[in-house]
Write an enzyme that holds these catalytic residues in place. Structure first.
Site, PDB file in Angstrom:
ATOM      1  N   LYS A 133       5.049  12.514  -4.899  1.00 11.83           N
ATOM      2  CA  LYS A 133       5.706  13.396  -5.878  1.00 11.83           C
ATOM      3  C   LYS A 133       5.366  12.930  -7.282  1.00 11.83           C
ATOM      4  O   LYS A 133       4.992  11.780  -7.524  1.00 11.83           O
ATOM      5  CB  LYS A 133       7.226  13.418  -5.680  1.00 11.83           C
ATOM      6  CG  LYS A 133       7.926  12.049  -5.850  1.00 11.83           C
ATOM      7  CD  LYS A 133       8.238  11.679  -7.289  1.00 11.83           C
ATOM      8  CE  LYS A 133       8.911  10.311  -7.378  1.00 11.83           C
ATOM      9  NZ  LYS A 133       8.978   9.802  -8.778  1.00 11.83           N
ATOM     10  N   ASP A 191      15.305   8.871  -3.620  1.00 15.99           N
ATOM     11  CA  ASP A 191      14.316   9.952  -3.581  1.00 15.99           C
ATOM     12  C   ASP A 191      14.128  10.547  -2.188  1.00 15.99           C
ATOM     13  O   ASP A 191      13.476  11.584  -2.040  1.00 15.99           O
ATOM     14  CB  ASP A 191      12.951   9.456  -4.083  1.00 15.99           C
ATOM     15  CG  ASP A 191      12.918   9.246  -5.591  1.00 15.99           C
ATOM     16  OD1 ASP A 191      13.821   9.749  -6.281  1.00 15.99           O
ATOM     17  OD2 ASP A 191      11.989   8.578  -6.076  1.00 15.99           O
TER      18      ASP A 191
END
Length: 279
Positions: free
Chosen positions: A11, A137
């Site tokens: 990401k 996350d």
């Protein structure tokens, strides 16, 4: 025995605002998180057991309980009536400790894969609840969409309209401690006043909101990060930013050719660099 081979994407943070320090020592954040097609490959195999085995072979990545993927498998095995062995093989393509979420993505992928292999049928919401106990996350990678992330990162709202882009990621191979970055961050409160759109019509609109509060700490200590940003912009990027707490820098391009040339230029400096698509 049953086996799955899955991809675990990296990401980047299109935006990272640090809003306040919490009583528990964490920080309330506001982030726009985007998955990219730079992926680890994970093979999960149920065996006659017992026990969980993780093999990675990448320096700096533990193979046992110290690996977040091992802990992910252990969390789901504890919920299963059956107790098979679980073998996990991780082929790392995402740089380690780089602000790209590689470990969290591996854990999320293992949670989803083991959930399927064990037939637990846990819903996404439950997997995300387990995921946040492993890392802030992890829920984002289970969510699987571009998202506005709030809290410590576990409160997720889908951003449904985001244009595809070419992303060049560059890692200069300098060690950055996330804990050190947050310890040295001076909170200003300015970010909280910025309104974040819920959709974007163009790559230029995405670039208009690029911001990372952690750059104020990391770039003065590691000037190479600022240097990479400048070089990527000079190479034609519409915008460039440090991802997470660094040291990885990413840049957005509309055209593949320009992105590939920029990545080649960065690799010529002996840095890790890749031109990939958003997903």
């Amino acid at each position: 025995m049953k086996k799955l081979t899955l991809k675990a994407p990296a990401k980047v943070n299109y935006r990272l605002d640090v809003l306040r320090r919490r009583p528990d020592g964490y920080h309330d954040l506001r982030m726009i998180m985007q998955r990219i097609d730079l992926c680890d490959e994970i093979e999960i195999c149920l065996t006659d057991g017992p026990g969980i085995r993780v093999v990675c072979g990448r320096e700096g990545v533990p193979d046992g309980p110290g690996n977040i993927a091992w802990r992910a498998a252990d969390a789901l095995l504890a919920l299963s009536a059956d107790k098979p062995g679980i073998d996990i093989s991780i082929t790392k393509k995402i740089p380690v400790a780089a602000g790209l979420g590689g470990g969290s993505s591996d854990a999320a992928t293992v949670l989803m894969g083991v959930n399927e292999l064990l037939g637990l049928d846990l819903p996404e919401k439950r997997l995300r609840e387990i995921g946040v106990t492993l890392g802030a996350d992890v829920p984002f990678f289970i969510f699987g969409r571009t998202a506005l992330a709030e809290g410590i990162g576990e409160e997720l709202t889908a951003i449904d309209r985001v244009p595809a882009a070419w992303i060049v990621v560059v890692n200069p191979n300098v060690p950055v401690s996330t804990a050190w970055v947050y310890q040295n961050l001076q909170l200003t409160g300015e970010a909280a006043r910025v309104k974040i759109p819920r959709f974007f019509e163009s790559v230029a609109e995405v670039c208009a909101i690029l911001s990372n509060d952690l750059e104020s700490v990391t770039i003065p200590r590691y000037p190479v990060i600022g240097e990479i940003k400048r070089e990527l912009l000079a190479a034609g990027a519409l915008g460039s930013l440090m991802s997470g707490s660094g040291p990885t820098v990413f840049a957005l391009f509309e055209e593949e050719d320009a992105a590939v040339r920029a990545a080649e230029m960065m690799r010529a400096r002996s840095w890790f660099a890749a031109a990939v698509r958003t997903i």
